[in-house]
Design an enzyme around this catalytic site. Structure first.
Site, PDB file in Angstrom:
ATOM      1  N   ARG A 250       0.836  -1.299  -0.001  1.00 14.43           N
ATOM      2  CA  ARG A 250       0.099   0.181   0.074  1.00 14.43           C
ATOM      3  C   ARG A 250       0.762   1.390   0.115  1.00 14.43           C
ATOM      4  O   ARG A 250       0.521   2.303  -0.220  1.00 14.43           O
ATOM      5  CB  ARG A 250      -0.898  -0.042   1.261  1.00 14.43           C
ATOM      6  CG  ARG A 250      -1.957   1.005   1.460  1.00 14.43           C
ATOM      7  CD  ARG A 250      -3.113   0.924   0.153  1.00 14.43           C
ATOM      8  NE  ARG A 250      -3.876   1.958   0.215  1.00 14.43           N
ATOM      9  CZ  ARG A 250      -5.048   2.061   0.939  1.00 14.43           C
ATOM     10  NH1 ARG A 250      -5.313   0.968   1.819  1.00 14.43           N
ATOM     11  NH2 ARG A 250      -5.882   2.916   0.872  1.00 14.43           N
TER      12      ARG A 250
ATOM     13  N   HIS B 216      15.155 -10.430   6.442  1.00 15.80           N
ATOM     14  CA  HIS B 216      15.882 -10.810   5.184  1.00 15.80           C
ATOM     15  C   HIS B 216      15.984  -9.643   4.193  1.00 15.80           C
ATOM     16  O   HIS B 216      14.902  -9.755   3.363  1.00 15.80           O
ATOM     17  CB  HIS B 216      15.522 -12.103   4.476  1.00 15.80           C
ATOM     18  CG  HIS B 216      16.232 -12.627   3.475  1.00 15.80           C
ATOM     19  ND1 HIS B 216      16.322 -14.377   3.253  1.00 15.80           N
ATOM     20  CD2 HIS B 216      17.007 -12.223   2.479  1.00 15.80           C
ATOM     21  CE1 HIS B 216      16.997 -14.302   2.295  1.00 15.80           C
ATOM     22  NE2 HIS B 216      17.556 -13.171   1.575  1.00 15.80           N
TER      23      HIS B 216
ATOM     24  N   ARG C   9      16.316  -8.281   0.936  1.00 13.32           N
ATOM     25  CA  ARG C   9      16.641  -8.450  -0.643  1.00 13.32           C
ATOM     26  C   ARG C   9      17.014  -7.270  -1.382  1.00 13.32           C
ATOM     27  O   ARG C   9      16.669  -6.176  -1.037  1.00 13.32           O
ATOM     28  CB  ARG C   9      15.571  -9.418  -1.191  1.00 13.32           C
ATOM     29  CG  ARG C   9      15.500 -10.754  -0.519  1.00 13.32           C
ATOM     30  CD  ARG C   9      14.244 -11.361  -1.127  1.00 13.32           C
ATOM     31  NE  ARG C   9      14.162 -12.799  -0.498  1.00 13.32           N
ATOM     32  CZ  ARG C   9      14.798 -13.835  -0.617  1.00 13.32           C
ATOM     33  NH1 ARG C   9      15.886 -13.855  -1.536  1.00 13.32           N
ATOM     34  NH2 ARG C   9      14.761 -15.048  -0.100  1.00 13.32           N
TER      35      ARG C   9
ATOM     36  N   HIS D 211      10.182  -6.462   0.515  1.00 17.64           N
ATOM     37  CA  HIS D 211       9.757  -6.627   1.957  1.00 17.64           C
ATOM     38  C   HIS D 211      10.477  -5.491   2.607  1.00 17.64           C
ATOM     39  O   HIS D 211      10.433  -4.518   2.814  1.00 17.64           O
ATOM     40  CB  HIS D 211       9.443  -7.794   2.493  1.00 17.64           C
ATOM     41  CG  HIS D 211      10.690  -8.940   2.141  1.00 17.64           C
ATOM     42  ND1 HIS D 211      11.653  -8.913   2.475  1.00 17.64           N
ATOM     43  CD2 HIS D 211      10.237 -10.012   1.290  1.00 17.64           C
ATOM     44  CE1 HIS D 211      12.455 -10.093   2.120  1.00 17.64           C
ATOM     45  NE2 HIS D 211      11.607 -10.470   1.324  1.00 17.64           N
TER      46      HIS D 211
ATOM     47  N   GLU E 113      19.823 -12.105   7.670  1.00 11.06           N
ATOM     48  CA  GLU E 113      20.030 -13.209   6.832  1.00 11.06           C
ATOM     49  C   GLU E 113      19.952 -12.569   5.373  1.00 11.06           C
ATOM     50  O   GLU E 113      19.278 -11.710   4.844  1.00 11.06           O
ATOM     51  CB  GLU E 113      19.097 -14.570   6.964  1.00 11.06           C
ATOM     52  CG  GLU E 113      17.470 -14.038   6.672  1.00 11.06           C
ATOM     53  CD  GLU E 113      16.482 -15.283   6.758  1.00 11.06           C
ATOM     54  OE1 GLU E 113      16.813 -16.272   7.711  1.00 11.06           O
ATOM     55  OE2 GLU E 113      15.756 -15.427   6.279  1.00 11.06           O
TER      56      GLU E 113
ATOM     57  N   HIS F 118      12.260 -22.783   8.091  1.00  9.95           N
ATOM     58  CA  HIS F 118      11.377 -22.657   6.849  1.00  9.95           C
ATOM     59  C   HIS F 118      10.222 -23.579   6.984  1.00  9.95           C
ATOM     60  O   HIS F 118      10.440 -24.917   7.265  1.00  9.95           O
ATOM     61  CB  HIS F 118      12.340 -23.014   5.826  1.00  9.95           C
ATOM     62  CG  HIS F 118      11.710 -22.899   4.516  1.00  9.95           C
ATOM     63  ND1 HIS F 118      11.953 -21.739   3.769  1.00  9.95           N
ATOM     64  CD2 HIS F 118      11.050 -23.594   3.550  1.00  9.95           C
ATOM     65  CE1 HIS F 118      11.320 -21.418   2.674  1.00  9.95           C
ATOM     66  NE2 HIS F 118      10.527 -22.835   2.650  1.00  9.95           N
ATOM     67  N   ASP F 119       9.025 -22.898   7.120  1.00  7.91           N
ATOM     68  CA  ASP F 119       7.769 -23.720   6.879  1.00  7.91           C
ATOM     69  C   ASP F 119       7.547 -24.489   8.459  1.00  7.91           C
ATOM     70  O   ASP F 119       6.656 -25.081   8.532  1.00  7.91           O
ATOM     71  CB  ASP F 119       7.646 -24.694   5.971  1.00  7.91           C
ATOM     72  CG  ASP F 119       7.390 -23.851   4.575  1.00  7.91           C
ATOM     73  OD1 ASP F 119       7.179 -22.782   4.589  1.00  7.91           O
ATOM     74  OD2 ASP F 119       7.552 -24.658   3.469  1.00  7.91           O
TER      75      ASP F 119
ATOM     76  N   GLY G 201       8.276 -16.982  10.135  1.00 11.55           N
ATOM     77  CA  GLY G 201       7.902 -15.648   9.677  1.00 11.55           C
ATOM     78  C   GLY G 201       6.524 -15.889   9.136  1.00 11.55           C
ATOM     79  O   GLY G 201       5.402 -15.613   9.777  1.00 11.55           O
ATOM     80  N   HIS G 202       6.633 -16.702   8.211  1.00 16.21           N
ATOM     81  CA  HIS G 202       5.246 -16.693   7.030  1.00 16.21           C
ATOM     82  C   HIS G 202       4.359 -17.332   7.966  1.00 16.21           C
ATOM     83  O   HIS G 202       3.032 -16.735   8.118  1.00 16.21           O
ATOM     84  CB  HIS G 202       5.648 -17.588   5.892  1.00 16.21           C
ATOM     85  CG  HIS G 202       4.152 -17.456   5.002  1.00 16.21           C
ATOM     86  ND1 HIS G 202       3.905 -16.670   4.113  1.00 16.21           N
ATOM     87  CD2 HIS G 202       3.325 -18.574   4.918  1.00 16.21           C
ATOM     88  CE1 HIS G 202       2.950 -16.950   3.552  1.00 16.21           C
ATOM     89  NE2 HIS G 202       2.402 -17.939   4.062  1.00 16.21           N
TER      90      HIS G 202
END
Length: 238
Positions: A18, A43, A45, A50, A70, A190-191, A213-214
Site C-alpha cells: 500500500r 531478510h 533482499r 519487503h 539473513e 522454513h515452514d 515468519g510466514h
C-alpha cells in the site's frame, strides 16, 4: 529454552503493498519482543520487496533481544553487516530473484568463499550461521568454514510431516547429532508452524533457535500477535 526469532518480512510485505508506513515494521518488532520473542529476523533482499535497507537501520536502533540479518553474502550484504553489527548473520545461498530460501549451501563446493566471508563477519564481532540441508557432508564441511552455527532448512520436514512424522524427522535428528558432535550450535527454519514445531523440538532438544515468519504472521491475523507468540513459545518449552 529454544529461542524464538520472529521473521518480520511479511509485516513489511503488507506495508509495501500500500505504501506509507502501515503496518509499522519497527513497532511490530518492538511488540514482538514485548510479547516474548527472543529475537527479530529480517531478510533484506536487493529489490527491497519487503524489508528495506532503511528498515534494517531503524530496527538496529530498537531491537533489544537478538537481531538476526539473513541473506546472500554479496558485497551489499557484507557492507550492511559491517555497519549494523547484528547479533547474528545467517548466510543463505539463494540468488536475488528467488521467492524464498529453498535450499542450503553446498559447503564443500563453496568452502573457500564461505571461509573468507565468515572470517570477515567474525572479525566484526558477529555470530555466523550457515543455511544447510541435512546432507551430512554439508554439515561436516560447514565446520571447515569456521561458522558458529548452522541453520537446518526444514522445508522437507514440513512437507512430509503430515504424511509420516517419523520419516520426516529422521534425517534432521541425524543431522543435529552430527552437528553436535562437531561442536556446531543448531538453528532451524522454513515452514515451521504450530502443527509441526513441538515434535521437531522434542526430537531435537539441542535446538538453539528457530526463525519463523510466514506461518507466525499468518497465525497472528487470526489470533493476534501477542497470543501467537505466546503459543509458539509454549511449543518450544523443554
Amino acid at each position: 529454552m529454544t529461542r524464538l526469532s520472529v521473521n518480520i518480512n511479511k509485516i513489511a510485505t503488507i506495508r509495501n503493498a500500500r505504501g506509507g508506513n502501515t503496518p509499522n515494521v519497527v513497532e511490530a518488532a518492538i511488540n514482538c519482543e514485548r510479547f516474548g520473542a527472543g529475537g527479530i529476523t529480517v531478510h533484506p533482499r536487493p529489490d527491497e520487496r519487503h524489508i528495506t535497507g532503511k528498515d534494517v537501520v531503524d530496527l538496529s536502533k530498537v531491537v533489544t533481544t537478538e537481531f538476526n540479518i539473513e541473506g546472500y553474502p554479496d558485497e551489499r550484504f557484507m557492507q550492511m553487516i559491517e555497519a549494523i553489527r547484528p547479533a547474528q548473520a545467517t548466510l543463505v545461498p539463494d540468488p536475488p530473484h528467488v521467492l524464498t530460501s529453498n535450499a542450503g549451501w553446498n559447503t564443500k563446493e563453496h568452502l573457500a568463499v564461505l571461509q573468507d566471508i565468515i572470517r570477515r563477519i567474525k572479525s566484526w564481532g558477529v555470530r555466523t550461521s550457515v543455511f544447510v540441508d541435512t546432507d551430512l557432508q554439508n554439515i561436516e564441511y560447514a565446520v571447515e568454514t569456521g561458522t558458529d552455527r548452522i541453520e537446518l532448512y526444514t522445508g522437507p520436514y514440513a512437507e512430509l510431516f503430515s504424511e509420516n512424522q517419523e520419516k520426516a524427522i529422521k534425517p534432521f535428528v541425524l543431522a543435529a547429532k552430527r552437528a553436535s558432535e562437531l561442536g556446531l550450535e543448531l538453528n532451524a527454519g522454513h515452514d515451521l508452524n504450530q502443527d509441526n514445531l513441538r515434535y521437531f523440538k522434542q526430537q531435537i532438544p539441542q535446538l538453539a533457535e528457530v526463525s519463523i515468519g510466514h506461518a507466525l504472521i499468518s497465525d497472528a491475523l487470526y489470533l493476534g500477535l501477542e497470543n501467537t507468540i505466546r503459543r509458539y513459545n509454549y511449543l518450544l518449552r523443554d
